[in-house]
Design an enzyme around this catalytic site. Structure first.
Site: not given
Ligand code: UT7
Length: 331
Positions: A116, A256, A286
């Site tokens: 990125c 970004h 993204n």
């Molecule tokens: O561009 C390259 C660099 N990449 C980035 O900068 C990405 C950085 N990371 C992020 O933007 C975020 O971590 C994500 C958008 C990928 C995920 O968001 P988050 O707030 O960190 O969610 P999480 O991974 O902590 O997941 C929270 C919950 C989980 O469920 P439990 O374990 O709390 O029951 C996930 O399983 O949300 C669940 N979950 C979803 N639920 C509905 C994960 N993906 C989804 C989804 N829809 N698509």
């Protein structure tokens, strides 16, 4: 002798027509519009459809657009640097293929892989070429066909990424405008959180790697998020400090587009209000190396000569950085 600066003199962009909406994703994986909006800020992303089409097909219209805007022929390009993690093929470089398709027969070209942050790394490299006095016209492309490496049964990644391309032309100027400073960083110990498991020299492609779905983006979202917030905010702030730039001096932050919450954190750290932040994540998602030039493409008409712009990125590697650009023209 007066110092040569490298200035952006034209911008081009391209996104494919197909819009993959949150509603459509709801039918593909266990997710919902509310979760995607609140956690990422994304409403839809563009997807390149059709057999046999790759990143070069996204990049070609972007580069041709900037040539048209600047009134130059592709034959006048001295060098083209393509930033991508989704090359048409592992080799040769997609930059070579783009040049062939557009008829940039006098350019040498190569790819840069910094995920990125690729566009910023390529822009900084191209700037050094221009500043050396050896090259007059360098094209920097940021392009990714992320749909080619996203697992559309994995809800944690398929909601984030989209396809697109953006490109800028940089040229030599002797005015105090253009790409004035860059601060780039990388830390390979972050690779464990964001990578593709197979298809490289460590684990070449095989039936087993395909069946194990190891040719897709692997991301541990939370650690990447934490590093991204700190990395992008810190480097942007450091760049401001070392150039004695205050929030009032800055016209635009071009961040970004990975997650709206990461963008907000960076803007807060820099003391910038939302009106000064370019945000188009809602419509493209993204697009990896393409996010920064696609912002410039969307905002080009609003940019004025002399505007101080900070571009900032964080991505796989880890790689991150910030660049100070003093805009060189009025559209
Ligand atoms: O561009 C390259 C660099 N990449 C980035 O900068 C990405 C950085 N990371 C992020 O933007 C975020 O971590 C994500 C958008 C990928 C995920 O968001 P988050 O707030 O960190 O969610 P999480 O991974 O902590 O997941 C929270 C919950 C989980 O469920 P439990 O374990 O709390 O029951 C996930 O399983 O949300 C669940 N979950 C979803 N639920 C509905 C994960 N993906 C989804 C989804 N829809 N698509």
């Amino acid at each position: 002798m007066q110092k040569i600066n490298a200035a952006i003199t034209a911008v081009g962009g391209y996104v494919p027509d197909y819009k993959l909406t949150n509603a459509e994703l709801e039918k593909m994986v266990d997710t919902n519009d509310e979760w995607i909006r609140s956690r990422t800020g994304i409403l839809e992303r563009r997807i390149l459809k059709g057999e046999g089409k790759g990143s070069s097909d996204l990049a070609v219209p972007a580069v041709l657009e900037l040539c048209k805007k600047r009134g130059i022929s592709p034959e006048e390009i001295d060098c083209l640097i393509c930033a991508t993690v989704t090359p048409d093929m592992v080799f040769p470089a997609t930059g070579n293929i783009i040049c062939d398709k557009i008829g940039a027969t006098n350019a040498f070209s190569f790819d840069i892989m910094a995920a990125c942050s690729g566009f910023l790394f390529a822009l900084t490299t191209g700037t050094a070429f221009i500043e050396s006095g050896r090259y007059k016209k360098v094209v920097i492309v940021g392009v990714d066909k992320m749909s080619s490496i996203v697992d559309y049964s994995d809800r944690t990644t398929c909601i984030i990424f989209g396809d697109g391309a953006g490109a800028v032309l940089i040229e030599a100027v002797i005015e105090q405008v253009g790409i004035l400073d860059s601060l780039l960083k990388s830390d390979g110990s972050g690779s464990k959180y964001l990578h593709m498991k197979s298809g490289g020299s460590v684990k070449p492609s095989s039936v087993e790697t395909v069946l194990a779905k190891e040719h897709f983006v692997y991301q541990e979202g939370q650690p990447v998020f934490k590093f991204a917030v700190k990395g992008m905010a810190d480097v942007s702030f450091e760049l401001m400090q070392r150039n004695n730039l205050t929030a009032e001096d800055i016209s635009w932050l071009v961040p970004h587009q990975a997650n709206l919450r990461i963008i907000d954190a960076t803007a807060n750290r820099m003391g910038l209000p939302k009106e000064k932040v370019m945000i188009n994540i809602q419509k493209y998602g993204n697009t990896t190396a393409a996010t920064l030039p696609l912002c410039l493409w969307d905002w080009e008409k609003q940019l004025k000569k002399g505007d101080n712009i900070i571009l900032a990125a964080f991505g796989g590697g880890f790689t991150w950085g910030a660049t100070w650009v003093k805009w060189a023209y009025n559209s």
